[in-house]
Design an enzyme around this catalytic site. Structure first.
Site, short mmCIF file in Angstrom:
data_model
loop_
_atom_site.label_atom_id
_atom_site.label_comp_id
_atom_site.label_asym_id
_atom_site.label_seq_id
_atom_site.Cartn_x
_atom_site.Cartn_y
_atom_site.Cartn_z
N ASN A 87 0.84 -1.20 0.00
CA ASN A 87 0.00 0.00 0.00
C ASN A 87 0.87 1.25 0.00
OD1 ASN A 87 -2.65 1.51 0.56
ND2 ASN A 87 -1.31 2.24 2.19
N GLU A 88 0.87 1.97 -1.12
CA GLU A 88 1.40 3.32 -1.28
C GLU A 88 2.93 3.43 -1.22
OE1 GLU A 88 -2.50 5.94 0.00
OE2 GLU A 88 -0.72 6.04 1.29
N ASN A 89 3.66 2.32 -1.20
CA ASN A 89 5.12 2.43 -1.08
C ASN A 89 5.81 2.79 -2.38
OD1 ASN A 89 4.74 1.78 1.58
ND2 ASN A 89 5.35 -0.36 1.37
#
Length: 789
Positions: free
Chosen positions: A407-409
């Site tokens: 998630n979102e890295n």
């Protein structure tokens, strides 16, 4: 036959020399709560009073009796949270450092005092950080250095309650000759034939023993000899009934059983439920960019999704019944996809079982979120081990349709200043583009994998490019007005949302004795987002006259604004199917009582947003949209059948008069959107006019001005008790009428949320759990738009 004995009794927790009763499965916080050692961290500001718990070392102990009658005895932990040493009478059995894995220790012939010593997760994480170096993250806590539920270190909707404990079941397993170590089921369907390939690993005590396996599914039985420690069997089920997501068909489940035999004597067995279906992800480039469309059994889907966080900050408290209740709430809101977010956990079998039965598709994140994760040891080996175990564990579930790397890295690396700060250090890319897709390809080849969310599919494009792949829309909440959702048509919106406080009764329980105000101490403590209240206030000010010193009014308006914001996005994006192929609202649920983006608050109460989702995610949705200079009524039809009828359009004044009207025939084919142009003479002009579209009991509204500029009449309506609820009759325009049923009784629930009534219209609001119905009490719990003050 293998014998399993649960170890649930006789555990104690060592605390400052004292022995407290301990529950297993459980965690330190729940044991300390039960013993009265700490206050409830969900109440008031007591989260701060228990911060010391996460900094301590803790030991769980019980007596382990000797077991006879089998060649081997194993001590099996399904989950240890997190860094622990396991000892038997002081003899080390092993160490652990991963909450997301199970562990097995040989204790054959051993007995005595079993001790599980947990070091502080902070100490473990900080030691790894010292070894591998600093990595950037969205939050200051060191969650990226330990394989543990990241959100236990706090999030912008969650408390910082760093847990430790035996959080999943523990047991003794006794066996002889051989046992089943792992079964990897690959389930596919071809030309109506269900195919099941069961790949088997066994562990032996006698290498010379002749073994066989027998497998059954759907009335089909197959038997095969097994040489060595690996083998496989293949079963073909003719005329297999397909498993479908809810709204597209039924969810038939087949029991599959594999038995390990020696000289016709069963040694061990493995049982699961499976479903036959095909799943794919269409990521082909097209005229609009790069798609991201789920395809199940050949049917292309618009995913009606919600993001799922752990339903309790102490996951060991989440029962099978609670999972089922929460997921049933999702299904009742016409949700068909649940994304298990990467800052949480791989959920228990109870979660996925419920999704299988309810027809809820599962998008499963690997547990990486909002941080740069080191790729060196000791983390790298843990990541691969947990991925291999959990991919195989969850493979039987037909509801699971997508693996997601993080998630979102990938977005964070490109946009949040990480690239410069890392200066070449590892940060997780090797997991998301290397280790994890390799594990999925080798173990679970029948399911798609995506490297992250958001992810455009290539470093040649911005990771969060709305025209390519998955997109997270957070600029709107953070900086803009929710009308800006309509500026773009992303290919798949995997995160977006708007905050609102929880239900009034939830606040009252969580903040006993506090005089509630937006900035009262407890309300602020239960608002974890950066400048969260400021964003709520600015979001209100764009649409309403912000009430001063009236908490009840502020509470109502913020909940209305949340529902309006999410509706603005979903209505726009659904009307652009098939270019946009899904929306996943942030978020379905909460893990404690808090002001957040959730549709269901931390006490399980439904916010107005929840009821709005029931409208927004229904098979048929009516919405008024701008197509350039032209306004249209978009008839969104996700049902298989044609939707046709007579659309009634009315241009009205807020005083209740009809300025103009027209009846228009329309037809929307199955799984399609039909646009009906609004005649120019029906376009509302100025703050006193609005547009109404009605068909088949569905309604769409368009007010050209913000509410603060609309001269609403003082609302007049009658309230009467009827069996099972109340009846409201409008004498004037009544916009966004809301019954806050929990103000009538904390156990009460209303069957609908925001309603707009035209003069003369009547509605019945069902109320369950209301012990002493009273019309005046009901009137006092009704809120709606009022003239600006």
């Amino acid at each position: 036959m293998l014998e399993a004995t649960p170890l649930t009794e006789g555990w104690i927790l060592r605390h400052e020399g004292d022995a407290l009763p301990a529950s297993v499965p459980g965690c330190v916080h729940t044991d300390l709560l039960a013993a009265g050692v700490i206050p409830d961290p969900f109440l008031g500001c007591d989260e701060r009073a228990v911060a010391w718990v996460g900094r301590r070392e803790w030991t769980y102990e019980c007596e382990l009796a000797a077991r006879d009658g089998h060649e081997q005895t194993d001590l099996v932990f399904d989950g240890l949270d997190t860094a622990a040493e396991i000892l038997l009478d002081g003899r080390p059995l092993g160490r652990t450092r991963n909450m997301h894995r199970s562990y097995r220790f040989d204790v054959t012939g051993l007995a005595g005092r079993l001790s599980v010593r947990f070091v502080s997760a902070y100490a473990e994480a900080e030691a790894v950080r010292g070894q591998l170096g600093e990595r950037p993250a969205a939050y200051a806590e060191p969650y990226q250095y330990i394989r543990k539920m990241a959100c236990s270190f706090g999030w912008d909707w969650g408390p910082t309650l760093v847990t430790a404990g035996i959080w999943r079941p523990v047991r003794l397993e006794q066996w002889s000759t051989a046992r089943i170590a792992r079964v990897r089921p690959v389930v596919t369907v071809e030309d109506g034939v269900g195919l099941v390939e069961l790949h088997l690993d066994v562990e032996r005590t006698r290498v010379e023993a002749e073994l066989a396996v027998e497998a059954t599914v759907g009335g089909v039985r197959v038997r095969a000899d097994l040489d060595g420690t690996r083998g496989s069997v293949r079963l073909e089920v003719p005329d297999a009934r397909l498993w479908w997501p809810r709204g597209y068909g039924e969810q038939p489940l087949y029991g599959v059983e594999l038995t390990l035999l020696h000289e016709e004597r069963p040694l061990d067995s493995w049982r699961r439920r499976i479903g036959f279906r095909s799943v794919g992800l269409d990521r082909r480039p097209d005229a609009h960019g790069t798609g991201f469309t789920l395809v199940v059994n050949g049917e292309r889907l618009f995913a009606r999704g919600v993001n799922w966080i752990p339903d309790d900050v102490f996951p060991s408290r989440i029962t099978r019944e609670r999972y089922r209740e929460r997921l049933r709430q999702a299904a009742d809101a016409h949700v068909d996809l649940v994304r298990v977010w990467g800052g949480g956990i791989y959920e228990s079998e109870d979660f996925y079982d419920a999704c299988d039965e309810l027809g809820l598709l599962v998008w499963q994140d690997f547990p990486f979120a909002c941080a740069a994760y080191p790729e060196e040891q000791p983390l790298r080996g843990e990541v691969e081990a947990e991925a291999r175990e959990n991919v195989v564990r969850l493979m039987p579930h037909p509801s699971l349709v997508l693996w997601n790397g993080n998630n979102e890295n990938l977005w964070g690396f490109r946009d949040w200043g990480w690239e410069e700060r890392l200066a070449g250090d590892s940060w997780g890319e090797g997991y998301y583009l290397g280790v994890l897709p390799r594990v999925v390809a080798e173990s679970d080849p029948a399911r798609p994998y995506t490297a992250g969310s958001p992810w455009s599919g290539s470093w040649d494009r911005h990771p969060n490019d709305p025209a390519h792949g998955t997109h997270h829309s957070w600029e709107v909440w953070n900086r803009d007005d929710y009308a800006d959702y309509r500026l773009h048509v992303p290919r798949f919106v995997a995160e977006f949302g708007w905050q609102a406080p929880p239900a009034h009764a939830t606040l009252r329980r969580a903040l006993p004795g506090e005089e509630l105000a937006p900035d009262s101490p407890g309300v602020l403590h239960h608002q974890k987002a950066d400048d969260g209240n400021g964003k709520l206030e600015r979001g209100l000010a764009r649409h309403f006259a912000v009430p001063e010193g009236d908490f009840d009014r502020w509470h109502y308006l913020t909940q209305v604004n949340q529902a309006r914001a999410v509706a603005a996005g979903i209505e726009h994006w659904r009307s652009h199917w098939p270019v946009c192929a899904g929306t996943v609202v942030w978020q379905l649920n909460d893990c404690w009582p808090v002001t957040s983006w959730a549709a269901i608050d931390g006490d399980g109460r439904e916010k107005p947003l929840y009821h709005e989702l029931r409208r927004l995610y229904a098979d048929r949705l009516l919405t008024l949209q701008a197509r350039g200079p032209v306004r249209v009524v978009a008839a969104v039809n996700q049902a298989a059948d044609v939707w046709s009828g007579i659309l009634v359009l009315r241009r009205m004044s807020v005083e209740g008069g009809v300025i103009g009207s027209v009846r228009v025939e329309f037809a929307a084919e199955g799984r399609s959107v039909a646009d009906v142009a609004v005649p120019r003479e029906l376009e509302p002009v100025g703050p006193k006019e609005f547009l109404v579209a009605d068909v088949d009991g569905l309604r769409a509204l368009h007010f050209p001005m913000p509410d603060r500029d609309v001269p609403y009449p003082r609302p007049e309506f009658a309230v009467a008790l009827v069996p099972g609820g109340i009846e409201v009759t409008a004498h004037t325009l009544v916009r966004d009428l809301l019954l806050q049923a929990d103000r009538l009784d904390p156990a009460a629930r209303a069957d609908r949320g925001l309603l707009t009534l035209l003069p003369g219209e009547r509605v019945t609001i069902g109320v369950a759990g209301w012990k002493t119905p009273d019309a005046e009490a009901a009137r006092s719990a009704l809120y709606c738009m009022e003239p600006s003050r």
